[in-house]
Scaffold this motif. Structure first.
Motif, PDB file in Angstrom:
ATOM      1  N   ILE A 101     -36.714 -50.174  50.982  1.00  0.00           N
ATOM      2  CA  ILE A 101     -35.413 -49.489  50.512  1.00  0.00           C
ATOM      3  C   ILE A 101     -34.730 -50.053  49.133  1.00  0.00           C
ATOM      4  CG2 ILE A 101     -33.811 -50.822  51.893  1.00  0.00           C
ATOM      5  CD1 ILE A 101     -32.326 -48.230  52.626  1.00  0.00           C
ATOM      6  N   ALA A 132     -36.624 -48.658  46.138  1.00  0.00           N
ATOM      7  CA  ALA A 132     -36.612 -47.261  46.112  1.00  0.00           C
ATOM      8  C   ALA A 132     -35.334 -46.791  45.561  1.00  0.00           C
ATOM      9  CB  ALA A 132     -36.661 -46.605  47.521  1.00  0.00           C
ATOM     10  N   VAL A 133     -34.170 -47.496  45.837  1.00  0.00           N
ATOM     11  CA  VAL A 133     -32.928 -47.291  45.412  1.00  0.00           C
ATOM     12  C   VAL A 133     -32.606 -47.697  44.128  1.00  0.00           C
ATOM     13  CG1 VAL A 133     -30.218 -47.685  45.668  1.00  0.00           C
ATOM     14  CG2 VAL A 133     -31.719 -47.162  47.693  1.00  0.00           C
ATOM     15  N   GLU A 169     -34.593 -45.861  41.271  1.00  0.00           N
ATOM     16  CA  GLU A 169     -34.198 -44.321  40.953  1.00  0.00           C
ATOM     17  C   GLU A 169     -32.571 -44.156  41.534  1.00  0.00           C
ATOM     18  OE1 GLU A 169     -37.734 -42.440  43.422  1.00  0.00           O
ATOM     19  OE2 GLU A 169     -38.075 -41.465  41.212  1.00  0.00           O
ATOM     20  N   GLN A 220     -31.227 -40.363  41.831  1.00  0.00           N
ATOM     21  CA  GLN A 220     -31.774 -39.670  43.031  1.00  0.00           C
ATOM     22  C   GLN A 220     -31.011 -40.169  44.275  1.00  0.00           C
ATOM     23  OE1 GLN A 220     -35.905 -39.632  43.472  1.00  0.00           O
ATOM     24  NE2 GLN A 220     -35.583 -38.817  45.677  1.00  0.00           N
ATOM     25  N   HIS A 221     -30.788 -41.490  44.579  1.00  0.00           N
ATOM     26  CA  HIS A 221     -30.603 -41.995  45.878  1.00  0.00           C
ATOM     27  C   HIS A 221     -29.002 -42.205  45.850  1.00  0.00           C
ATOM     28  CE1 HIS A 221     -34.669 -42.721  47.471  1.00  0.00           C
ATOM     29  NE2 HIS A 221     -34.949 -43.152  46.046  1.00  0.00           N
ATOM     30  N   ILE A 222     -28.301 -42.628  44.747  1.00  0.00           N
ATOM     31  CA  ILE A 222     -27.046 -42.510  44.670  1.00  0.00           C
ATOM     32  C   ILE A 222     -25.921 -41.801  44.156  1.00  0.00           C
ATOM     33  CG2 ILE A 222     -25.124 -44.655  44.028  1.00  0.00           C
ATOM     34  CD1 ILE A 222     -27.266 -46.605  44.054  1.00  0.00           C
ATOM     35  N   MET A 235     -22.491 -45.611  48.103  1.00  0.00           N
ATOM     36  CA  MET A 235     -23.785 -44.825  48.481  1.00  0.00           C
ATOM     37  C   MET A 235     -23.231 -44.013  49.621  1.00  0.00           C
ATOM     38  SD  MET A 235     -27.776 -45.538  49.921  1.00  0.00           S
ATOM     39  CE  MET A 235     -28.000 -46.513  48.479  1.00  0.00           C
TER      40      MET A 235
END
Length: 331
Positions: A195, A198-199, A202, A205-207, A230
């Motif tokens: 995780i 990923a965060v 990108e 996209q994630h935040i 987030m």
């Protein structure tokens, strides 16, 4: 004005060295003009032995403030010049001490009238400046002993850097720094979980796209810290991805990031703010508590992090003196 003079105190050591070398040369000139076979650089050692009698190399080094090696090299030179001789110590025949030769004693006796004239000349010139130079030098030397210069320079540098810290919103130029800053502490204390990767890879996209925020602490043009809000649910935000690079810890950057993140949470109209962390990060937990986070029993239900064993919810600011220099790592 010379180049060194316009550099001010930054060139103090260099200017003192230049003055020292120039003074040595002028005194040597005086000696030559009056037929004295001495050099100014030899004065401290020869004068010390004249007043105290035979001494070891170590004793001379301690009294004068030079290294053992420097005194040993000078002693070898003065022995070759016929001014010093090595002899057994009076209280320990196995130890060798340095003593003045008869020739040296004669040279020092001949130099005494010159020393008095030199003292009067230099004191007159110092007095003409209106500054008690010798007293100033003594007090400056004492200050170097009382508080080491490197420690004070480091302290003042930290103070200056602390005033230069800015917290700015995320921009594409900070993407690599956002990953780097968090990867530094994750690699040191844990590991980068899927995780995290990923965060951090990108963040838009994630935040940002779901309605969160990323803040970057900057000194000059260097990113030195980061944190993020987030979206966890409508109106609910997680304070996450918070880190300060080790080289800039102790500047209160963690506290500034926390204050900025809470201000952003309030600006967004959030109704709940939480974070997840780890018990081993006690300085960070104290920082979180100081700005109003309250420890919850157990871990957060459905936590995404294998490492998380602390769950805290923001309850509002409390009147408490924070440890602004603490590491501030939220999961």
């Amino acid at each position: 004005m010379s180049f060194l003079s316009v550099q001010g105190t930054l060139a103090l050591a260099s200017r003192l060295k230049v003055i020292s070398e120039r003074s040595y040369d002028l005194i040597d000139q005086v000696y030559r003009e009056h037929g004295i076979g001495l050099q100014a650089r030899w004065f401290p050692v020869l004068r010390l032995l004249q007043e105290r009698g035979p001494l070891s190399v170590g004793e001379i080094a301690r009294e004068i403030g030079l290294t053992h090696s420097a005194i040993s090299q000078l002693a070898t030179k003065l022995t070759r010049e016929g001014l010093l001789q090595r002899e057994p110590a009076p209280d320990d025949r196995r130890q060798r001490v340095l003593a003045l030769t008869a020739r040296c004693q004669a040279e020092l006796k001949a130099a005494r009238p010159l020393w008095q004239a030199m003292r009067e000349t230099v004191e007159h010139r110092i007095a003409a400046t209106g500054v008690d130079l010798l007293d100033a030098l003594s007090r400056y030397e004492a200050s170097l002993d009382e508080q080491p210069l490197p420690a004070e320079v480091a302290r003042r540098l930290r103070q200056r850097r602390a005033t230069e810290v800015r917290v700015v919103p995320f921009a594409p130029q900070w993407r690599g720094d956002f990953y780097r800053l968090n990867a530094e502490w994750l690699a040191k204390y844990y590991r980068i979980e899927p995780i995290d990767h990923a965060v951090l890879s990108e963040p838009e996209q994630h935040i940002l796209e779901p309605g969160g925020a990323i803040l970057i602490a900057v000194v000059g043009d260097e990113a030195v810290g980061t944190c993020a809000l987030m979206v966890d649910a409508p109106g609910v935000y997680e304070l996450t991805k918070m880190a300060v690079t080790e080289r800039h810890q102790g500047l209160g950057i963690g506290r500034k990031l926390m204050d900025a993140a809470i201000a952003e949470f309030e600006r967004l109209g959030g109704r709940e703010l939480f974070l997840e962390s780890q018990q081993r990060l006690q300085p960070a937990l104290r920082l979180y508590e100081s700005v109003g986070f309250e420890l919850q029993p157990g871990v957060k239900p459905g936590t995404h992090y294998q490492r998380a064993d602390v769950y805290m919810i923001y309850r509002g600011r409390i009147d408490r003196d924070p440890d602004g220099g603490a590491r501030s790592d939220a999961a």
